[in-house]
Design a protein around this motif. Structure first.
Motif, PDB file in Angstrom:
ATOM      1  N   GLU A 153       0.815  -0.883  -0.421  1.00  4.40           N
ATOM      2  CA  GLU A 153      -0.387  -0.201   0.083  1.00  4.40           C
ATOM      3  C   GLU A 153       0.673   1.416   0.106  1.00  4.40           C
ATOM      4  O   GLU A 153       2.263   1.807   0.978  1.00  4.40           O
ATOM      5  N   ALA A 154       0.615   2.171  -0.512  1.00  3.46           N
ATOM      6  CA  ALA A 154       0.885   3.444  -0.593  1.00  3.46           C
ATOM      7  C   ALA A 154       1.826   4.150   0.667  1.00  3.46           C
ATOM      8  O   ALA A 154       2.604   4.431   0.492  1.00  3.46           O
ATOM      9  N   TYR A 155       0.362   3.509   1.867  1.00  7.70           N
ATOM     10  CA  TYR A 155       1.192   4.715   3.329  1.00  7.70           C
ATOM     11  C   TYR A 155       2.551   3.552   3.990  1.00  7.70           C
ATOM     12  O   TYR A 155       2.919   4.250   5.258  1.00  7.70           O
ATOM     13  N   GLU A 156       2.789   2.365   3.413  1.00  7.00           N
ATOM     14  CA  GLU A 156       3.460   1.778   4.052  1.00  7.00           C
ATOM     15  C   GLU A 156       4.781   2.042   4.579  1.00  7.00           C
ATOM     16  O   GLU A 156       5.365   1.772   5.214  1.00  7.00           O
ATOM     17  N   PRO A 157       5.358   3.045   3.409  1.00  7.35           N
ATOM     18  CA  PRO A 157       6.754   3.694   3.883  1.00  7.35           C
ATOM     19  C   PRO A 157       6.299   4.212   6.086  1.00  7.35           C
ATOM     20  O   PRO A 157       7.233   4.778   6.109  1.00  7.35           O
ATOM     21  N   ILE A 158       4.775   4.296   5.870  1.00 15.64           N
ATOM     22  CA  ILE A 158       4.991   4.972   7.612  1.00 15.64           C
ATOM     23  C   ILE A 158       5.452   4.280   8.531  1.00 15.64           C
ATOM     24  O   ILE A 158       6.139   4.484   9.451  1.00 15.64           O
ATOM     25  N   ASN A 159       4.695   2.911   7.729  1.00 12.85           N
ATOM     26  CA  ASN A 159       4.932   1.868   8.703  1.00 12.85           C
ATOM     27  C   ASN A 159       6.527   1.269   9.279  1.00 12.85           C
ATOM     28  O   ASN A 159       6.955   0.683   9.911  1.00 12.85           O
ATOM     29  N   TRP A 160       7.255   1.568   8.027  1.00  5.62           N
ATOM     30  CA  TRP A 160       8.852   1.320   7.552  1.00  5.62           C
ATOM     31  C   TRP A 160       9.751   2.402   8.345  1.00  5.62           C
ATOM     32  O   TRP A 160      10.742   2.267   9.370  1.00  5.62           O
ATOM     33  N   LEU A 161       9.217   3.539   8.594  1.00  2.00           N
ATOM     34  CA  LEU A 161       9.307   4.825   9.872  1.00  2.00           C
ATOM     35  C   LEU A 161       9.828   4.384  10.547  1.00  2.00           C
ATOM     36  O   LEU A 161      10.094   4.657  11.524  1.00  2.00           O
ATOM     37  N   ILE A 162       8.115   3.822  11.419  1.00  2.00           N
ATOM     38  CA  ILE A 162       8.331   3.335  12.649  1.00  2.00           C
ATOM     39  C   ILE A 162       9.169   2.261  13.286  1.00  2.00           C
ATOM     40  O   ILE A 162       9.660   2.238  14.098  1.00  2.00           O
ATOM     41  N   LEU A 163       9.121   1.422  12.013  1.00  2.00           N
ATOM     42  CA  LEU A 163       9.730   0.336  12.135  1.00  2.00           C
ATOM     43  C   LEU A 163      10.882   0.513  12.890  1.00  2.00           C
ATOM     44  O   LEU A 163      12.036   0.249  13.325  1.00  2.00           O
ATOM     45  N   GLY A 164      11.675   1.808  11.511  1.00  2.00           N
ATOM     46  CA  GLY A 164      13.473   2.176  11.990  1.00  2.00           C
ATOM     47  C   GLY A 164      13.235   3.548  12.785  1.00  2.00           C
ATOM     48  O   GLY A 164      14.422   2.784  13.800  1.00  2.00           O
ATOM     49  N   CYS A 165      12.178   3.638  14.090  1.00  2.00           N
ATOM     50  CA  CYS A 165      11.944   4.671  15.380  1.00  2.00           C
ATOM     51  C   CYS A 165      12.459   3.408  16.406  1.00  2.00           C
ATOM     52  O   CYS A 165      13.537   3.498  17.253  1.00  2.00           O
ATOM     53  N   ARG A 166      11.732   2.483  15.949  1.00  2.00           N
ATOM     54  CA  ARG A 166      11.294   1.002  17.187  1.00  2.00           C
ATOM     55  C   ARG A 166      13.219   1.001  16.826  1.00  2.00           C
ATOM     56  O   ARG A 166      13.474   0.917  18.156  1.00  2.00           O
ATOM     57  N   ASP A 167      13.807   0.459  15.936  1.00  2.00           N
ATOM     58  CA  ASP A 167      15.543  -0.134  16.090  1.00  2.00           C
ATOM     59  C   ASP A 167      16.532   0.667  16.633  1.00  2.00           C
ATOM     60  O   ASP A 167      17.314   0.579  16.888  1.00  2.00           O
ATOM     61  N   PHE A 168      16.092   2.107  16.238  1.00  2.00           N
ATOM     62  CA  PHE A 168      17.046   3.027  16.765  1.00  2.00           C
ATOM     63  C   PHE A 168      16.776   3.121  17.747  1.00  2.00           C
ATOM     64  O   PHE A 168      17.825   3.045  18.978  1.00  2.00           O
ATOM     65  N   PHE A 169      15.848   3.195  19.587  1.00  2.00           N
ATOM     66  CA  PHE A 169      15.692   2.957  20.115  1.00  2.00           C
ATOM     67  C   PHE A 169      16.422   2.250  21.073  1.00  2.00           C
ATOM     68  O   PHE A 169      16.916   1.995  21.930  1.00  2.00           O
ATOM     69  N   ALA A 170      15.601   0.721  20.204  1.00  3.59           N
ATOM     70  CA  ALA A 170      16.634  -0.005  20.662  1.00  3.59           C
ATOM     71  C   ALA A 170      17.791  -0.366  20.971  1.00  3.59           C
ATOM     72  O   ALA A 170      18.263  -1.320  21.236  1.00  3.59           O
ATOM     73  N   MET A 171      18.402  -0.573  19.962  1.00  5.76           N
ATOM     74  CA  MET A 171      20.509  -0.390  20.165  1.00  5.76           C
ATOM     75  C   MET A 171      20.639   0.746  19.865  1.00  5.76           C
ATOM     76  O   MET A 171      21.343   1.484  18.896  1.00  5.76           O
ATOM     77  N   PRO A 172      21.031   1.762  21.406  1.00  5.30           N
ATOM     78  CA  PRO A 172      21.396   2.480  20.997  1.00  5.30           C
ATOM     79  C   PRO A 172      22.372   3.169  20.708  1.00  5.30           C
ATOM     80  O   PRO A 172      22.989   4.241  20.194  1.00  5.30           O
ATOM     81  N   ILE A 173      23.647   1.734  21.446  1.00  6.07           N
ATOM     82  CA  ILE A 173      25.269   1.799  20.947  1.00  6.07           C
ATOM     83  C   ILE A 173      25.046   1.539  19.450  1.00  6.07           C
ATOM     84  O   ILE A 173      25.979   2.834  18.589  1.00  6.07           O
ATOM     85  N   ILE A 174      24.456   0.840  18.345  1.00  3.96           N
ATOM     86  CA  ILE A 174      24.862   0.339  17.050  1.00  3.96           C
ATOM     87  C   ILE A 174      24.486   2.061  16.371  1.00  3.96           C
ATOM     88  O   ILE A 174      24.963   2.631  15.573  1.00  3.96           O
ATOM     89  N   SER A 175      23.184   2.884  17.086  1.00  3.79           N
ATOM     90  CA  SER A 175      23.006   3.821  16.226  1.00  3.79           C
ATOM     91  C   SER A 175      23.304   4.825  16.177  1.00  3.79           C
ATOM     92  O   SER A 175      24.118   5.985  15.511  1.00  3.79           O
ATOM     93  N   GLY A 176      24.322   5.052  17.369  1.00  3.27           N
ATOM     94  CA  GLY A 176      25.183   6.464  17.348  1.00  3.27           C
ATOM     95  C   GLY A 176      26.489   6.074  17.107  1.00  3.27           C
ATOM     96  O   GLY A 176      27.065   6.855  16.500  1.00  3.27           O
TER      97      GLY A 176
END
Length: 267
Positions: free
Chosen positions: A35-58
Motif C-alpha cells: 500500500e502507498a502508506y507502508e513507508p510510514i510503517n517502515w519509518l515507525i519500525l526504524g524508530c523502534r530499532d533506533f531506540f532498541a539499539m542505541p550504541i549501534i545507532s550512535g
C-alpha cells in the motif's frame, strides 16, 4: 567448510547448510505490491530499532555525521559549490557500506539475536565484490550527473543581475534532468544493498530486482524517497548533527522496506 556457512549460529541460520546454491546471473527476484502508506510503517519500525539499539545507532550516526560535516567544511573552505558533486561522490561510495551495519543490526533483531556492533561491522565483507561493484556504479552515475550539470551550466545567464526570466531555461531543464537522474539512482539502489548482503547475489540481480520492485510500487516508493530526501536534508541543514538520528532510522527503515517488498527465499 565454506565461508558463507561458517562462524556463529547467526550465520548458520542465515544460510543453512543444505540451502541450494544458485549460479543464475542477472535474474529478477519477485516482489510484493504494498500500500502507498507502508513507508510510514517502515519509518515507525526504524524508530523502534533506533531506540532498541542505541550504541549501534550512535556509532553509525556519528560516522554519517562526520561525513556530512566534512562535506560542509570542504565547501566552506573552498568557497565554491563546484566541490559539492565530487564530495557527494565520495559520500555515495562510503554510504552504502556504512548502511550495511544498520541492515545487519535490524536483521539480527528480526532473528531474535542480540545485535552487536562488531557483527554489524563484519557485514561490510559479506559480499564485498558485488558491494564494491555497486559502489563504483553509483560513483559513475554521480560523475555522469556532474558532467551533465557542467553542460547545463551553459544555460546559466552570463550577465550579472540578469532578470529572473533568463534563469528559467537553466532552472527548468536542470530540475527536470536532476529529477530523472535522481529517480534512476534511487530505483537501482532502493533494495540492492540489503539484497546483496542477505542473499549474496550478484550486483546485476540486485539492481534488476530493485528497479522492478520500485516500478511495481511507485506510490509507496515515491513516498519513501521523499522521506529519505527529507531526512538527508535535515542532516545537512543541521551541519550534520541531524544525521545522528535521521540516517540510522532511515537505514533500519530501509531494511524493513526490503523485508516487506522483496519476496523471501524459501528453503
Amino acid at each position: 567448510m565454506p565461508r558463507s556457512i561458517q562462524s556463529n549460529n547467526f550465520e548458520k541460520e542465515k544460510l543453512p547448510k543444505n540451502a541450494p546454491v544458485t549460479s543464475e546471473y542477472a535474474r529478477t527476484i519477485k516482489c510484493h505490491r504494498v500500500e502507498a502508506y507502508e513507508p510510514i510503517n517502515w519509518l515507525i519500525l526504524g524508530c523502534r530499532d533506533f531506540f532498541a539499539m542505541p550504541i549501534i545507532s550512535g556509532f553509525y550516526g556519528l560516522c554519517f555525521m562526520a561525513a556530512a560535516v566534512a562535506i560542509v567544511l570542504l565547501i566552506q573552505w573552498q568557497g565554491t559549490h563546484l566541490v559539492i558533486m565530487p564530495a557527494l561522490i565520495i559520500f555515495m561510495l562510503i554510504g552504502p557500506f556504512l548502511a550495511l551495519g544498520l541492515y545487519d543490526a535490524s536483521w539480527a533483531c528480526e532473528k531474535g539475536h542480540q545485535p552487536s556492533l562488531l557483527h554489524s561491522m563484519r557485514a561490510i565483507g559479506r559480499n564485498s565484490v558485488s558491494q564494491w561493484a555497486f559502489a563504483v556504479l553509483l560513483a559513475v552515475a554521480m560523475m555522469f550527473w556532474m558532467r551533465i550539470g557542467a553542460l547545463l551550466h551553459a544555460l546559466y545567464p552570463s550577465v550579472t543581475g540578469a532578470p529572473w526570466q533568463d534563469f528559467l531555461p537553466f532552472l527548468l531543464i536542470g530540475s527536470a534532468v536532476g529529477i530523472v537522474l535522481a529517480t534512476i539512482v534511487f530505483a537501482i539502489s532502493a533494495f540492492s544493498i540489503p539484497l546483496m548482503m542477505e542473499r549474496r547475489v550478484d550486483m546485476m540481480t540486485a539492481v534488476f530486482t530493485s528497479v522492478n520492485a520500485v516500478r511495481s510500487n511507485l506510490l509507496a516508493m515515491a513516498l519513501w524517497a521523499a522521506i529519505i530526501g527529507l531526512g538527508v536534508l535535515i542532516g545537512f541543514a543541521t551541519f550534520g548533527v541531524g544525521m545522528l538520528i535521521t540516517i540510522p532510522i532511515l537505514g533500519y527503515g530501509t531494511w524493513h522496506a526490503y523485508r516487506n517488498v522483496i519476496s523471501r527465499r524459501h528453503h
